[in-house]
Write an enzyme that holds these catalytic residues in place. Structure first.
Site, PDB file in Angstrom:
ATOM      1  N   ASN A   9       0.884  -1.167   0.000  1.00 19.67           N
ATOM      2  CA  ASN A   9       0.000   0.000   0.000  1.00 19.67           C
ATOM      3  C   ASN A   9       0.921   1.216   0.000  1.00 19.67           C
ATOM      4  OD1 ASN A   9      -1.793   2.066   0.429  1.00 19.67           O
ATOM      5  ND2 ASN A   9      -2.394   1.422   2.506  1.00 19.67           N
ATOM      6  N   LYS A  11       0.217   4.238  -0.327  1.00 13.15           N
ATOM      7  CA  LYS A  11      -0.388   5.449   0.263  1.00 13.15           C
ATOM      8  C   LYS A  11      -0.121   6.646  -0.655  1.00 13.15           C
ATOM      9  CE  LYS A  11      -0.071   3.256   4.728  1.00 13.15           C
ATOM     10  NZ  LYS A  11       0.050   3.358   6.163  1.00 13.15           N
ATOM     11  N   HIS A  97      -9.326   1.398   4.988  1.00 16.79           N
ATOM     12  CA  HIS A  97      -8.069   1.645   5.706  1.00 16.79           C
ATOM     13  C   HIS A  97      -8.338   2.615   6.858  1.00 16.79           C
ATOM     14  CE1 HIS A  97      -3.974   2.718   6.633  1.00 16.79           C
ATOM     15  NE2 HIS A  97      -3.613   1.651   5.955  1.00 16.79           N
ATOM     16  N   GLU A  99      -6.715   5.026   7.843  1.00 19.30           N
ATOM     17  CA  GLU A  99      -6.471   6.434   7.460  1.00 19.30           C
ATOM     18  C   GLU A  99      -7.684   7.012   6.743  1.00 19.30           C
ATOM     19  OE1 GLU A  99      -2.740   5.637   5.469  1.00 19.30           O
ATOM     20  OE2 GLU A  99      -1.891   5.075   7.412  1.00 19.30           O
ATOM     21  N   GLU A 169      -5.143  -4.496  10.665  1.00 20.45           N
ATOM     22  CA  GLU A 169      -4.097  -3.490  10.852  1.00 20.45           C
ATOM     23  C   GLU A 169      -4.351  -2.718  12.143  1.00 20.45           C
ATOM     24  OE1 GLU A 169      -2.285  -2.485   6.721  1.00 20.45           O
ATOM     25  OE2 GLU A 169      -3.844  -1.039   7.189  1.00 20.45           O
ATOM     26  N   GLY A 175       2.971   2.481  10.745  1.00 20.31           N
ATOM     27  CA  GLY A 175       3.960   3.531  10.555  1.00 20.31           C
ATOM     28  C   GLY A 175       4.668   3.952  11.832  1.00 20.31           C
ATOM     29  N   SER A 215       3.808  -1.900  10.384  1.00 19.04           N
ATOM     30  CA  SER A 215       5.259  -2.021  10.590  1.00 19.04           C
ATOM     31  C   SER A 215       5.795  -3.416  10.270  1.00 19.04           C
ATOM     32  CB  SER A 215       5.628  -1.608  12.020  1.00 19.04           C
ATOM     33  OG  SER A 215       5.253  -0.245  12.244  1.00 19.04           O
TER      34      SER A 215
HETATM   35  P1  13P Z   1       3.272   0.503   7.638  1.00 18.90           P
HETATM   36  O1  13P Z   1       3.738  -0.798   7.036  1.00 18.90           O
HETATM   37  O2  13P Z   1       3.999   1.694   7.097  1.00 18.90           O
HETATM   38  O3  13P Z   1       3.196   0.454   9.121  1.00 18.90           O
HETATM   39  O4  13P Z   1       1.751   0.694   7.122  1.00 18.90           O
HETATM   40  C1  13P Z   1       0.855  -0.343   7.233  1.00 18.90           C
HETATM   41  C2  13P Z   1      -0.368   0.005   6.471  1.00 18.90           C
HETATM   42  O5  13P Z   1      -1.095   0.911   6.860  1.00 18.90           O
HETATM   43  C3  13P Z   1      -0.653  -0.726   5.250  1.00 18.90           C
HETATM   44  O6  13P Z   1      -1.931  -0.446   4.777  1.00 18.90           O
END
Ligand code: 13P
Length: 252
Positions: A9, A11, A97, A99, A169, A175, A215
């Site tokens: 992903n 982003k 997601h 976010e 997640e 992150g 992560s």
């Molecule tokens: P990270 O791997 O950067 O922690 O992000 C995970 C994520 O949100 C994947 O959709």
């Protein structure tokens, strides 16, 4: 048969030329890899879909949008619909997601509509769920996951369900460099599989792919993927470098 999947992903990262280079690197590495134990998908910004589609072999590297609209067409300035995504040749969409839920107020009801439109357009859905740190500390993990999944997905037919991939997640692990421990992740994955079994039966639950995200990196992926209910990962930061991403793809 349950499939293992490692999905990136990206982003809101990379320009189109940078994204094309990254996609090419992933595609080449996948083409050269022997005996991969998982399917590989990359989730890219809308602007990148058409260009990336041209440099990958879609039979080897799946292509996902990171969102789609809750309408198919019309006066919704700035939105991109599921049929538009499908018309680029993409075959997946990431929905729900944290976010999107958190920053753009995506509700259970809105996600239910997005899921329906995505499936109608022929896309497979990577559907995300996960609790915040406060929710975990308050002992609400199972309630949160159950609500997110059941409110937006449990109206589907068993046939539609075959096009759903779940991604767990935990928000506190995204992150932050804080990965859920293998046991913490496995516990929630097993709970999710149990929910699916209650709703659709054991066979369908056994066949459902459940990814871990948060992560995830080459160093921790092997232990996570060794757990019986963890069928791969949804990878943010580590999907932005082909070598790191491939280090996770080859972790099985
Ligand atoms: P990270 O791997 O950067 O922690 O992000 C995970 C994520 O949100 C994947 O959709």
């Amino acid at each position: 048969m349950r499939k293992n999947i490692v999905a990136g992903n990206w982003k809101m990262n990379t320009t189109v030329p940078e994204g094309v280079e990254l996609a090419k690197a992933v595609n080449d590495a996948v083409a050269q890899a022997q005996d991969l134990k998982c399917d590989v998908v990359i989730g890219v910004p809308f602007t990148h879909l058409t260009a990336v589609k041209q440099v990958i072999d879609i039979n080897k590297v799946g292509l996902a949008a990171e969102n789609c609209a809750d309408h198919n067409s019309g006066a919704y300035t700035g939105e991109v619909s599921a049929p538009m995504v499908a018309s680029t040749g993409a075959n997946y969409v990431i929905l729900g997601h944290s976010e999107r839920r958190g920053y753009y107020n995506e509700s259970y009801e809105m996600l239910k509509t997005k899921v329906d439109l995505a499936l109608e357009a022929g896309l497979k859905v990577i559907f995300c769920c996960g609790e915040s740190l406060e929710e975990r500390e308050a002992g609400k993990v199972e309630d949160v996951i159950k609500a997110e999944i059941s409110e937006s997905l449990f109206h589907l037919t068993p046939e539609q369900w075959t096009n759903i991939v779940i991604a767990y997640e935990p928000i506190w692990a995204i992150g932050t460099g804080k990965t859920a421990t293998n046991d913490q992740a496995e516990e929630v994955h097993a709970f999710i599989r149990g929910l699916v079994a209650e709703k659709f039966g054991k066979q369908i639950a056994d066949d459902t792919t459940i990814l871990y995200g948060g992560s995830c990196k080459p160093s921790n992926a092997p232990e996570l993927f060794a757990k019986p209910d963890i069928d791969g990962g949804l990878i943010g930061g580590a999907s932005l470098k082909a070598a790191d991403f491939m280090g996770i793809v080859t972790a099985f």
